[in-house]
Design a protein around this motif. Structure first.
Motif, PDB file in Angstrom:
ATOM      1  N   THR A  49      19.402   1.824   1.132  1.00  0.00           N
ATOM      2  CA  THR A  49      18.251   1.141   1.710  1.00  0.00           C
ATOM      3  C   THR A  49      17.025   1.515   0.894  1.00  0.00           C
ATOM      4  O   THR A  49      16.748   2.696   0.690  1.00  0.00           O
ATOM      5  CB  THR A  49      18.030   1.551   3.179  1.00  0.00           C
ATOM      6  OG1 THR A  49      19.194   1.228   3.941  1.00  0.00           O
ATOM      7  CG2 THR A  49      16.825   0.832   3.764  1.00  0.00           C
ATOM      8  N   VAL A  50      16.314   0.510   0.413  1.00  0.00           N
ATOM      9  CA  VAL A  50      15.126   0.744  -0.406  1.00  0.00           C
ATOM     10  C   VAL A  50      13.880   0.417   0.419  1.00  0.00           C
ATOM     11  O   VAL A  50      13.740  -0.693   0.937  1.00  0.00           O
ATOM     12  CB  VAL A  50      15.148  -0.111  -1.690  1.00  0.00           C
ATOM     13  CG1 VAL A  50      13.872   0.105  -2.494  1.00  0.00           C
ATOM     14  CG2 VAL A  50      16.378   0.223  -2.535  1.00  0.00           C
ATOM     15  N   ILE A  51      12.991   1.397   0.550  1.00  0.00           N
ATOM     16  CA  ILE A  51      11.743   1.240   1.293  1.00  0.00           C
ATOM     17  C   ILE A  51      10.582   1.302   0.314  1.00  0.00           C
ATOM     18  O   ILE A  51      10.482   2.251  -0.464  1.00  0.00           O
ATOM     19  CB  ILE A  51      11.570   2.350   2.356  1.00  0.00           C
ATOM     20  CG1 ILE A  51      12.771   2.409   3.303  1.00  0.00           C
ATOM     21  CG2 ILE A  51      10.272   2.157   3.113  1.00  0.00           C
ATOM     22  CD1 ILE A  51      12.947   1.178   4.164  1.00  0.00           C
ATOM     23  N   GLN A  52       9.731   0.298   0.337  1.00  0.00           N
ATOM     24  CA  GLN A  52       8.558   0.313  -0.539  1.00  0.00           C
ATOM     25  C   GLN A  52       7.416   1.059   0.141  1.00  0.00           C
ATOM     26  O   GLN A  52       7.051   0.772   1.282  1.00  0.00           O
ATOM     27  CB  GLN A  52       8.112  -1.109  -0.877  1.00  0.00           C
ATOM     28  CG  GLN A  52       6.956  -1.153  -1.877  1.00  0.00           C
ATOM     29  CD  GLN A  52       6.643  -2.560  -2.347  1.00  0.00           C
ATOM     30  OE1 GLN A  52       7.073  -3.539  -1.742  1.00  0.00           O
ATOM     31  NE2 GLN A  52       5.899  -2.669  -3.437  1.00  0.00           N
ATOM     32  N   GLY A  53       6.866   2.042  -0.572  1.00  0.00           N
ATOM     33  CA  GLY A  53       5.762   2.816  -0.033  1.00  0.00           C
ATOM     34  C   GLY A  53       5.324   3.871  -1.020  1.00  0.00           C
ATOM     35  O   GLY A  53       5.927   4.030  -2.082  1.00  0.00           O
ATOM     36  N   ASP A  54       4.275   4.609  -0.671  1.00  0.00           N
ATOM     37  CA  ASP A  54       3.806   5.683  -1.546  1.00  0.00           C
ATOM     38  C   ASP A  54       3.413   6.885  -0.709  1.00  0.00           C
ATOM     39  O   ASP A  54       3.607   6.911   0.512  1.00  0.00           O
ATOM     40  CB  ASP A  54       2.658   5.223  -2.454  1.00  0.00           C
ATOM     41  CG  ASP A  54       1.452   4.736  -1.669  1.00  0.00           C
ATOM     42  OD1 ASP A  54       1.225   5.221  -0.536  1.00  0.00           O
ATOM     43  OD2 ASP A  54       0.715   3.873  -2.176  1.00  0.00           O
ATOM     44  N   TYR A  55       2.868   7.903  -1.374  1.00  0.00           N
ATOM     45  CA  TYR A  55       2.555   9.164  -0.710  1.00  0.00           C
ATOM     46  C   TYR A  55       1.582   9.012   0.460  1.00  0.00           C
ATOM     47  O   TYR A  55       1.565   9.848   1.369  1.00  0.00           O
ATOM     48  CB  TYR A  55       1.956  10.148  -1.717  1.00  0.00           C
ATOM     49  CG  TYR A  55       2.881  10.606  -2.815  1.00  0.00           C
ATOM     50  CD1 TYR A  55       4.263  10.675  -2.630  1.00  0.00           C
ATOM     51  CD2 TYR A  55       2.373  10.996  -4.053  1.00  0.00           C
ATOM     52  CE1 TYR A  55       5.102  11.114  -3.641  1.00  0.00           C
ATOM     53  CE2 TYR A  55       3.208  11.448  -5.072  1.00  0.00           C
ATOM     54  CZ  TYR A  55       4.576  11.496  -4.856  1.00  0.00           C
ATOM     55  OH  TYR A  55       5.403  11.944  -5.861  1.00  0.00           O
ATOM     56  N   ASN A  56       0.747   7.982   0.443  1.00  0.00           N
ATOM     57  CA  ASN A  56      -0.281   7.835   1.475  1.00  0.00           C
ATOM     58  C   ASN A  56       0.126   6.901   2.610  1.00  0.00           C
ATOM     59  O   ASN A  56      -0.659   6.673   3.535  1.00  0.00           O
ATOM     60  CB  ASN A  56      -1.576   7.302   0.832  1.00  0.00           C
ATOM     61  CG  ASN A  56      -2.107   8.230  -0.241  1.00  0.00           C
ATOM     62  OD1 ASN A  56      -2.195   9.429  -0.022  1.00  0.00           O
ATOM     63  ND2 ASN A  56      -2.451   7.681  -1.396  1.00  0.00           N
ATOM     64  N   ASP A  57       1.328   6.369   2.549  1.00  0.00           N
ATOM     65  CA  ASP A  57       1.773   5.358   3.508  1.00  0.00           C
ATOM     66  C   ASP A  57       2.529   6.020   4.659  1.00  0.00           C
ATOM     67  O   ASP A  57       3.753   5.944   4.747  1.00  0.00           O
ATOM     68  CB  ASP A  57       2.651   4.335   2.791  1.00  0.00           C
ATOM     69  CG  ASP A  57       2.842   3.073   3.614  1.00  0.00           C
ATOM     70  OD1 ASP A  57       2.496   3.090   4.808  1.00  0.00           O
ATOM     71  OD2 ASP A  57       3.347   2.076   3.061  1.00  0.00           O
ATOM     72  N   ASN A  58       1.798   6.662   5.554  1.00  0.00           N
ATOM     73  CA  ASN A  58       2.420   7.379   6.666  1.00  0.00           C
ATOM     74  C   ASN A  58       3.195   6.466   7.601  1.00  0.00           C
ATOM     75  O   ASN A  58       4.271   6.829   8.088  1.00  0.00           O
ATOM     76  CB  ASN A  58       1.367   8.138   7.467  1.00  0.00           C
ATOM     77  CG  ASN A  58       1.010   9.470   6.848  1.00  0.00           C
ATOM     78  OD1 ASN A  58       1.588   9.870   5.844  1.00  0.00           O
ATOM     79  ND2 ASN A  58       0.047  10.154   7.437  1.00  0.00           N
ATOM     80  N   ASP A  59       2.646   5.296   7.909  1.00  0.00           N
ATOM     81  CA  ASP A  59       3.289   4.403   8.870  1.00  0.00           C
ATOM     82  C   ASP A  59       4.669   3.972   8.394  1.00  0.00           C
ATOM     83  O   ASP A  59       5.632   3.962   9.169  1.00  0.00           O
ATOM     84  CB  ASP A  59       2.417   3.175   9.123  1.00  0.00           C
ATOM     85  CG  ASP A  59       1.154   3.507   9.915  1.00  0.00           C
ATOM     86  OD1 ASP A  59       1.151   4.551  10.595  1.00  0.00           O
ATOM     87  OD2 ASP A  59       0.184   2.732   9.843  1.00  0.00           O
ATOM     88  N   THR A  60       4.756   3.629   7.113  1.00  0.00           N
ATOM     89  CA  THR A  60       6.053   3.210   6.564  1.00  0.00           C
ATOM     90  C   THR A  60       7.068   4.338   6.641  1.00  0.00           C
ATOM     91  O   THR A  60       8.224   4.139   7.019  1.00  0.00           O
ATOM     92  CB  THR A  60       5.888   2.749   5.099  1.00  0.00           C
ATOM     93  OG1 THR A  60       5.056   1.596   5.066  1.00  0.00           O
ATOM     94  CG2 THR A  60       7.237   2.406   4.479  1.00  0.00           C
TER      95      THR A  60
END
Length: 289
Positions: A49-60
């Protein structure tokens, strides 16, 4: 088998870790900035499963970590590293994660304020370890990666038949294979949580001087490679201008003190095989030299 969540999946160690987990039939989730890069590295898999996000994306992260029992954390932002890692750990444990495996650094085993690298990893480790009501927390502490040769040694070998460094030719430097790091992480993430508990695994498999490393490279590559000692200012310039490292990292590498590192004889117990040798790694990557 527990679902595993991987942060730092597209780098050298994380990339290998994900491939090992998938090969073992482990449901694996990766958090990446660029899903197309993940697709290029891992292809299509029902297990991934691939989730798009970064270090600042708490909600994701909060949403996607639910249902996972294991988390692997690898962060390359040395400026904000402690805050990023501690944040992920808090959110993960709160969501029910039972085990975190953290790629730390062998520098934590020495003086914690010796360099920015040591400080960043030490602050991350100590804060996660002290979290209340946390689950298992395993720290992996590798030393110099074999792949550090790609920071410039591969090019000077190719065009100058030499490797360069400011250390005395007989000063021994600790080394570890990225493959061994990834495989140990995979083992910890797939074996019973109780087995590894809150272990720390220091990871040094070989200590080689510049002279010894040049001799090894000469044997494997079939041409004479020399170790050339250079002023520490010149080494700093290599790290900062050739490897494009910020000052805090370039200085740490140039000023590194490896005297307190020891070879960890027991790594074969948790790797379930003998560690990879530098000879074998160079042979596999011969075309890059």
């Amino acid at each position: 088998m527990s679902k595993v969540y991987v942060i730092g999946a597209t780098g050298g160690v994380g990339n290998q870790l994900v491939k090992i987990l998938l090969s073992r039939g482990v449901q694996t989730t990766v958090l990446v900035r660029d899903p197309s890069k993940a697709a290029g590295l891992f292809g299509e898999s029902e297990l991934l499963t691939v989730i798009q996000g970064d270090y600042n994306d708490n909600d994701t992260f909060k949403q996607s970590i639910v249902g996972h029992e294991r988390l692997f954390i690898l962060v390359t932002d040395f400026v904000n590293m402690p805050a990023i890692k501690i944040n992920y750990a808090k959110l993960a444990y709160a969501a029910g994660v039972k085990q975190i495996v953290h790629l730390s650094s062998g520098s934590v085993s020495g003086p914690w304020r010796q360099s920015h690298i040591a400080t960043a990893h030490y602050r991350s480790e100590s804060a996660i370890f002290d979290l209340p009501e946390r689950g298992s927390y395993v720290a992996l502490r590798p030393t110099s990666f074999f792949s550090n040769h790609f920071f410039g040694d591969n090019m000077t070998i190719k065009y100058k038949n030499s490797i360069f460094g400011s250390a005395d030719p007989d000063t021994k430097i600790p080394w570890i294979s990225p493959t061994d790091i990834a495989e140990l992480a995979a083992n910890v993430l797939t074996e019973p949580t109780e087995k590894h508990g809150d272990m720390v695994y220091d990871m040094t498999t070989f200590k080689l001087s510049g002279k010894e490393r040049a001799e090894l490279l000469s044997r494997v590559l079939g041409k004479e490679i020399n170790y050339v000692q250079i002023p520490v200012e010149a080494e700093y310039e290599v790290w900062s201008e050739k490897a494009h490292m910020p000052h805090i990292l370039a200085y740490a590498f140039a000023d590194a003190d490896y005297s307190h590192f020891n070879v960890n004889r027991a790594l074969s117990i948790v790797l379930h095989r003998q560690p990879e040798t530098l000879e074998a790694w160079v042979e596999i990557n011969k075309d890059k030299f």
